[in-house]
Design an enzyme around this catalytic site. Structure first.
Site, PDB file in Angstrom:
ATOM      1  N   CYS A 198       0.850  -1.199   0.000  1.00 31.05           N
ATOM      2  CA  CYS A 198       0.000   0.000   0.000  1.00 31.05           C
ATOM      3  C   CYS A 198       0.881   1.243   0.000  1.00 31.05           C
ATOM      4  O   CYS A 198       1.879   1.302   0.722  1.00 31.05           O
ATOM      5  CB  CYS A 198      -0.889   0.004   1.248  1.00 31.05           C
ATOM      6  SG  CYS A 198      -2.053   1.394   1.282  1.00 31.05           S
ATOM      7  N   SER A 222     -13.628   0.439   0.713  1.00 32.88           N
ATOM      8  CA  SER A 222     -13.176   1.431   1.685  1.00 32.88           C
ATOM      9  C   SER A 222     -12.056   2.278   1.101  1.00 32.88           C
ATOM     10  O   SER A 222     -11.124   1.759   0.487  1.00 32.88           O
ATOM     11  CB  SER A 222     -12.668   0.681   2.924  1.00 32.88           C
ATOM     12  OG  SER A 222     -12.196   1.586   3.884  1.00 32.88           O
ATOM     13  N   SER A 273     -12.393   5.867   5.529  1.00 34.30           N
ATOM     14  CA  SER A 273     -11.614   5.774   6.761  1.00 34.30           C
ATOM     15  C   SER A 273     -11.271   7.184   7.237  1.00 34.30           C
ATOM     16  O   SER A 273     -10.594   7.923   6.534  1.00 34.30           O
ATOM     17  CB  SER A 273     -10.325   4.989   6.518  1.00 34.30           C
ATOM     18  OG  SER A 273     -10.636   3.689   6.077  1.00 34.30           O
ATOM     19  N   ASN A 285      -6.041  -2.831  16.128  1.00 29.52           N
ATOM     20  CA  ASN A 285      -5.434  -4.160  16.174  1.00 29.52           C
ATOM     21  C   ASN A 285      -3.937  -3.962  16.305  1.00 29.52           C
ATOM     22  O   ASN A 285      -3.302  -3.447  15.397  1.00 29.52           O
ATOM     23  CB  ASN A 285      -5.774  -4.938  14.904  1.00 29.52           C
ATOM     24  CG  ASN A 285      -7.271  -5.217  14.815  1.00 29.52           C
ATOM     25  OD1 ASN A 285      -7.874  -5.727  15.749  1.00 29.52           O
ATOM     26  ND2 ASN A 285      -7.874  -4.826  13.708  1.00 29.52           N
ATOM     27  N   CYS A 307      -8.156  -6.004  10.519  1.00 28.84           N
ATOM     28  CA  CYS A 307      -7.916  -4.724   9.839  1.00 28.84           C
ATOM     29  C   CYS A 307      -6.523  -4.208  10.146  1.00 28.84           C
ATOM     30  O   CYS A 307      -6.122  -4.140  11.306  1.00 28.84           O
ATOM     31  CB  CYS A 307      -8.879  -3.664  10.327  1.00 28.84           C
ATOM     32  SG  CYS A 307     -10.583  -4.001  10.020  1.00 28.84           S
TER      33      CYS A 307
HETATM   34  N1  SAH Z   1      -6.814   1.966   2.120  1.00 31.29           N
HETATM   35  C1  SAH Z   1      -8.229   1.771   2.351  1.00 31.29           C
HETATM   36  C2  SAH Z   1      -8.605   0.314   2.423  1.00 31.29           C
HETATM   37  C3  SAH Z   1      -8.052  -0.431   3.612  1.00 31.29           C
HETATM   38  S1  SAH Z   1      -9.360  -0.758   4.663  1.00 31.29           S
HETATM   39  C4  SAH Z   1      -8.649   2.531   3.600  1.00 31.29           C
HETATM   40  O1  SAH Z   1      -7.791   3.022   4.301  1.00 31.29           O
HETATM   41  O2  SAH Z   1      -9.831   2.674   3.830  1.00 31.29           O
HETATM   42  C5  SAH Z   1      -8.561  -1.128   6.154  1.00 31.29           C
HETATM   43  C6  SAH Z   1      -9.230  -0.475   7.325  1.00 31.29           C
HETATM   44  O3  SAH Z   1      -8.520  -0.870   8.483  1.00 31.29           O
HETATM   45  C7  SAH Z   1      -9.146   1.044   7.261  1.00 31.29           C
HETATM   46  O4  SAH Z   1     -10.329   1.584   7.756  1.00 31.29           O
HETATM   47  C8  SAH Z   1      -8.004   1.348   8.208  1.00 31.29           C
HETATM   48  O5  SAH Z   1      -8.124   2.625   8.764  1.00 31.29           O
HETATM   49  C9  SAH Z   1      -8.153   0.256   9.243  1.00 31.29           C
HETATM   50  N2  SAH Z   1      -6.924  -0.054   9.958  1.00 31.29           N
HETATM   51  C10 SAH Z   1      -5.660   0.081   9.534  1.00 31.29           C
HETATM   52  N3  SAH Z   1      -4.799  -0.342  10.477  1.00 31.29           N
HETATM   53  C11 SAH Z   1      -5.527  -0.763  11.521  1.00 31.29           C
HETATM   54  C12 SAH Z   1      -5.215  -1.333  12.789  1.00 31.29           C
HETATM   55  N4  SAH Z   1      -3.962  -1.578  13.150  1.00 31.29           N
HETATM   56  N5  SAH Z   1      -6.231  -1.640  13.614  1.00 31.29           N
HETATM   57  C13 SAH Z   1      -7.506  -1.447  13.245  1.00 31.29           C
HETATM   58  N6  SAH Z   1      -7.870  -0.934  12.061  1.00 31.29           N
HETATM   59  C14 SAH Z   1      -6.896  -0.590  11.194  1.00 31.29           C
END
Ligand code: SAH
Length: 368
Positions: A117, A202, A225, A306, A349
């Site tokens: 990414c 997303s 997000s 997470n 996530c």
């Molecule tokens: N790039 C896109 C698609 C990825 S979706 C986006 O950012 O929306 C992944 C989701 O997980 C996003 O909402 C992101 O904010 C969330 N995310 C990323 N790292 C995370 C973590 N360590 N714990 C919980 N959620 C997380």
């Protein structure tokens, strides 16, 4: 990377119309295209020579022109909650991760749109990979075919409906064309038949693509997000905010909201980071932001962070997540707390980072 690999065309990335062109170039009648499409997408065959309703010479000709497999499964992990993580690699050796999340009445498959990414969200492990490359439409579709075959058996009927979420590795809106093509192939009633309504994509806030999506009639559901309601904090957490600011993002969301059909909503995701963006004040700020921009057809998904060793954040207290939700509710914003799935196998996530840690429980393919 195009749909072509070793000079062969990757068939899972072809629409029915494109297949028609290919069969007509071979001097074959049009209905052959529908047969091939059904075999690959509906029956989920991964070998053209096994499409037995085609004459053998045609199968051979097609097999010279088309490939069916760009992805191979390297390892699969199963969580104590039933979630499965598939670590695959592309023909040119880039990692691709896909997650299967079973629930009682339906299954959800979380697919990746890119290998790695390019966004540098500070709380996300996938960010540490950097962008490796965009996935082709065929590689997006093939992820779903592989997972369904693995979970239910090659070509077997799926007992539950399948929902898709474009929430795996990558920023789907930076691979917009391939994403939309993949969704259109998957929605075909003669194939996987996963309609756009069952798909949620997303974005971290690629504003021009939100406007583009708003104009489309057939489109997936949108999730954005957010994770911070003020620019200073969001710049730190999600550097994409330096390019596309919150106020502009809200304006784009408002335009999108105007195009929703009756009863439809869209989602804001808010990753909750203990001590960073989870206080009562942050909750009020978030509710005020949405209310100030007149956003009404929205829900907020609160995602407790997470954790991972390399990340400097920790999940908030459970009581604080509840309080946050209550404060939003008291200001008219409906919020839900997302239960983490597959944390123990790096499938939740923000945890997809092509991990092959040997002490995770690996499973053999139950279907051989
Ligand atoms: N790039 C896109 C698609 C990825 S979706 C986006 O950012 O929306 C992944 C989701 O997980 C996003 O909402 C992101 O904010 C969330 N995310 C990323 N790292 C995370 C973590 N360590 N714990 C919980 N959620 C997380």
């Amino acid at each position: 990377m195009s749909e072509k690999n070793n000079e062969k065309i990757h068939a899972p990335g072809l629409t029915r119309e494109e297949l028609e062109q290919i069969v007509s170039d071979l001097g074959e009648p049009k209905y052959r295209a529908a047969q091939i499409f059904e075999a690959l997408q509906k029956c989920r065959l991964d070998d053209i020579t096994e499409i037995t309703n085609l004459p053998k010479p045609l199968r051979e000709k097609l097999a010279e022109k088309l490939s069916t497999k760009n992805l191979t499964v390297e390892s699969r992990y199963v969580s104590e909650d039933g979630t499965r993580r598939f670590l695959m690699k592309t023909a040119d050796n880039f990692p691709v991760e896909t997650v299967f999340i079973p629930t009682e009445n339906r299954d959800t498959i979380c697919f990746s749109s890119q290998s790695g990414c390019p966004l540098q969200c500070d709380f996300c492990l996938t960010a540490r990979l950097g962008l490796l490359r965009n996935l082709t439409a065929g590689e997006i579709v093939e992820q779903i075919i592989i997972v369904l075959n693995d979970v239910y058996g090659a070509g077997a009927e799926t007992p539950h409906g399948t929902n898709l979420v474009g929430m795996g590795a990558g920023e789907p809106f930076l691979n917009f064309e391939n994403l939309l093509k993949a969704l259109s192939i998957m929605s075909d009633e003669r194939g996987l038949h996963i309609v756009p309504n069952r798909v949620t994509v997303s974005t971290a806030g690629v504003i021009p693509k939100i406007y583009e999506l708003a104009k489309k009639e057939k489109r997936p559901q949108l999730a954005v997000s957010l994770s911070a309601a003020d620019d200073e904090l969001r710049n730190k957490l999600m550097p994409i905010n330096k390019r596309w600011k919150i106020a502009d993002l809200m304006e784009a969301c408002k335009e999108f909201e105007k195009t929703l059909r009756r009863g439809e909503k869209f989602t804001f995701e808010y990753v909750m980071l203990g001590g960073v963006n989870d206080t009562d004040e942050h909750a009020r700020q978030l509710a005020n932001l949405l209310n100030r921009h007149g956003l009404e057809k929205v829900k907020v998904n609160l995602i407790p962070h997470n954790p991972a060793e390399q990340l400097d954040y920790h999940p908030p207290d459970h009581e604080q997540v509840e309080r946050f939700k209550e404060i939003l509710a008291s200001k008219g914003v409906s919020a839900y707390i997302r239960r983490p799935r597959g944390r123990d196998i790096y499938a939740a996530c923000g945890q997809l980072a092509a991990k092959t840690t040997p002490n995770l429980i690996q499973i053999e393919n139950p279907n051989g």
